[in-house]
Design an enzyme around this catalytic site. Structure first.
Site, PDB file in Angstrom:
ATOM      1  N   LYS A 129       0.835  -1.191   0.000  1.00  0.00           N
ATOM      2  CA  LYS A 129       0.000   0.000   0.000  1.00  0.00           C
ATOM      3  C   LYS A 129       0.876   1.249   0.000  1.00  0.00           C
ATOM      4  O   LYS A 129       1.887   1.310   0.704  1.00  0.00           O
ATOM      5  CB  LYS A 129      -0.914   0.008   1.228  1.00  0.00           C
ATOM      6  CG  LYS A 129      -1.855  -1.193   1.319  1.00  0.00           C
ATOM      7  CD  LYS A 129      -2.963  -1.096   0.295  1.00  0.00           C
ATOM      8  CE  LYS A 129      -3.959  -2.221   0.464  1.00  0.00           C
ATOM      9  NZ  LYS A 129      -5.124  -2.098  -0.447  1.00  0.00           N
ATOM     10  N   ASP A 154      -0.476  -0.335  -4.460  1.00  0.00           N
ATOM     11  CA  ASP A 154      -1.898   0.000  -4.407  1.00  0.00           C
ATOM     12  C   ASP A 154      -2.063   1.339  -3.700  1.00  0.00           C
ATOM     13  O   ASP A 154      -1.711   1.483  -2.527  1.00  0.00           O
ATOM     14  CB  ASP A 154      -2.656  -1.097  -3.663  1.00  0.00           C
ATOM     15  CG  ASP A 154      -4.160  -0.858  -3.633  1.00  0.00           C
ATOM     16  OD1 ASP A 154      -4.624   0.105  -4.270  1.00  0.00           O
ATOM     17  OD2 ASP A 154      -4.865  -1.650  -2.981  1.00  0.00           O
ATOM     18  N   GLU A 156      -2.071   0.238  -8.723  1.00  0.00           N
ATOM     19  CA  GLU A 156      -3.502   0.002  -8.575  1.00  0.00           C
ATOM     20  C   GLU A 156      -4.223   1.256  -8.073  1.00  0.00           C
ATOM     21  O   GLU A 156      -3.821   1.849  -7.069  1.00  0.00           O
ATOM     22  CB  GLU A 156      -3.730  -1.166  -7.604  1.00  0.00           C
ATOM     23  CG  GLU A 156      -5.183  -1.552  -7.434  1.00  0.00           C
ATOM     24  CD  GLU A 156      -5.348  -2.714  -6.467  1.00  0.00           C
ATOM     25  OE1 GLU A 156      -6.478  -2.924  -6.000  1.00  0.00           O
ATOM     26  OE2 GLU A 156      -4.347  -3.408  -6.174  1.00  0.00           O
ATOM     27  N   ASP A 158      -9.392  -0.813  -9.785  1.00  0.00           N
ATOM     28  CA  ASP A 158     -10.002  -1.692  -8.789  1.00  0.00           C
ATOM     29  C   ASP A 158     -11.350  -1.114  -8.374  1.00  0.00           C
ATOM     30  O   ASP A 158     -12.394  -1.518  -8.862  1.00  0.00           O
ATOM     31  CB  ASP A 158      -9.061  -1.822  -7.593  1.00  0.00           C
ATOM     32  CG  ASP A 158      -9.660  -2.614  -6.444  1.00  0.00           C
ATOM     33  OD1 ASP A 158     -10.677  -3.291  -6.652  1.00  0.00           O
ATOM     34  OD2 ASP A 158      -9.108  -2.563  -5.326  1.00  0.00           O
ATOM     35  N   LYS A 193     -13.146  -7.995  -8.191  1.00  0.00           N
ATOM     36  CA  LYS A 193     -13.537  -8.396  -6.845  1.00  0.00           C
ATOM     37  C   LYS A 193     -14.992  -8.839  -6.910  1.00  0.00           C
ATOM     38  O   LYS A 193     -15.885  -8.038  -7.161  1.00  0.00           O
ATOM     39  CB  LYS A 193     -13.347  -7.249  -5.857  1.00  0.00           C
ATOM     40  CG  LYS A 193     -11.876  -6.984  -5.537  1.00  0.00           C
ATOM     41  CD  LYS A 193     -11.699  -5.923  -4.485  1.00  0.00           C
ATOM     42  CE  LYS A 193     -10.197  -5.771  -4.160  1.00  0.00           C
ATOM     43  NZ  LYS A 193      -9.953  -4.606  -3.277  1.00  0.00           N
TER      44      LYS A 193
END
Length: 369
Positions: free
Chosen positions: A165, A190, A215, A240, A264
């Site tokens: 992250k 991300d 991401e 995402d 997802k």
């Protein structure tokens, strides 16, 4: 198959350690576990992976519970008889959005129908792999040493891709430190919508570190600015949060907003929509991978099944149960061996759900007959 009874279990589980992102910290997870019993005795299991507050999507556990109990489940019980899990799409179409609530029910139907056919869920979905390569997502750590320790542990466990992250002020140095220590590990970052186009020059610095992708660097519903950003980056952008339907995937691909898409299942409304997005991406040469949302073993089992489809070419966020939970609610727990998960040959999701564990963590229960 005819529906006999639907039960929604609310469970609360504490993570082994907090999961930190640019959007906030997650220390415990609340889930809605759907249990659908059919007249022939078969039971299907699903999971609603919404969070307790609307920091990731507009839906929350509380809003999903309301949607399920007030709209979706009464609609299911009114029809009762179903020929295929895809039947739910047609009866749910009159309700806009509510993807996580819809996914909770559709997952359970797919599990039950696979059991009725006596086949593993992944084969019923059209999967072609008997095992899948997986990656791991590592939350923000208190210091660089702690982060490198986490990455080293993941590498030693054989994970095929590492995701970290990032956010402004914790990005270039983070990636640089990992690259200095692990120059060849497949690595992605991300951002959880932490940046704007004003950060273009800064984001371009990430190109030098050979990332698999960045991401969701920009807004969670943005496509236009991501397309502009991608024109200036050699690193692929992965969308995402922006992808909640096939229409979103079409927009992203047609605008050039994304070279990679994270699917997802919970966020897009279930297995059926996930398959439709996967198929469209395959037709247009866009790589996809299965994202994770700190699920229980039930949600992870469904993610494993969808990740066996041909177009899932990038290791997904489907790590071992033990990475997050002291004990999971399935038996056996999900195990990763040298970066891979072997798909269960057992019918349905491939794992037995522990009623004892569900009762241990359950805080509420709703039953519909």
């Amino acid at each position: 198959m005819k529906v006999k009874k639907i039960t929604i279990h609310t469970v609360e589980m504490k993570l082994k350690s907090p999961f930190v992102t640019a959007l906030g910290n997650v220390e415990k997870r609340e889930f809605l576990i759907s249990e659908v019993e059919f007249e022939n005795g078969i039971v299907g299991w699903g999971e609603c992976s919404a969070f307790s507050t609307p920091w990731y999507t507009e839906e929350t556990i509380e809003s999903c519970r309301y949607t399920l109990s007030t709209f979706l489940i009464p609609t299911i019980m009114k029809q009762r008889i179903y020929q295929h899990p895809n039947d739910l799409r047609s009866i749910f179409n009159k309700y806009r959005g509510q993807h996580m609530a819809k996914s909770c029910m559709e997952m359970a139907f797919w599990d039950a129908f696979a059991k009725d056919q006596g086949m593993p869920l992944y084969k019923m979905l059209g999967g072609i792999k008997g095992d899948i390569d997986v990656g791991i997502a590592i939350g923000m750590q208190s210091n660089e040493g702690a982060l490198l320790q986490k990455v080293e542990a993941a590498v030693e466990q054989g994970y095929k891709r590492i995701k970290v992250k990032i956010q402004p002020g914790s990005d270039i140095r983070t990636v640089q430190a990992i690259r200095n220590r692990f120059p060849y590990v497949p690595l992605m970052a991300d951002a959880n919508s932490s940046y704007t186009l004003n950060d273009l020059d800064y984001l371009k610095e990430l190109d030098q570190y050979g990332l698999m992708m960045i991401e969701q660097p920009l807004g969670h519903r943005d496509f236009v600015d991501h397309a502009k950003l991608q024109q200036h980056l050699s690193t692929p952008i992965c969308l995402d949060e922006s992808i909640s339907s096939l229409d979103d995937a079409k927009t992203a691909i047609n605008l050039g907003s994304s070279k990679v898409i994270a699917i997802k299942m919970s966020r897009v409304g279930g297995p059926s929509e996930s398959i439709r997005i996967h198929n469209f991406c395959m037709e247009h040469g866009v790589n996809v991978w299965a994202g994770g949302m700190l699920e229980t073993g039930i949600g992870r089992a469904h993610n494993i099944a969808i990740a066996t489809l041909e177009g899932f070419t990038i290791p997904g966020d489907i790590s071992a149960s033990a990475n997050y939970w002291s004990e999971d609610i399935i038996d056996p727990e999900i195990i990763v061996e040298q970066g891979s998960i072997i798909c269960s040959k057992q019918a349905g999701i491939g794992y037995d759900v522990s009623r004892i564990q569900i009762e241990r963590y359950r805080t509420d229960m709703l039953t519909f007959e």
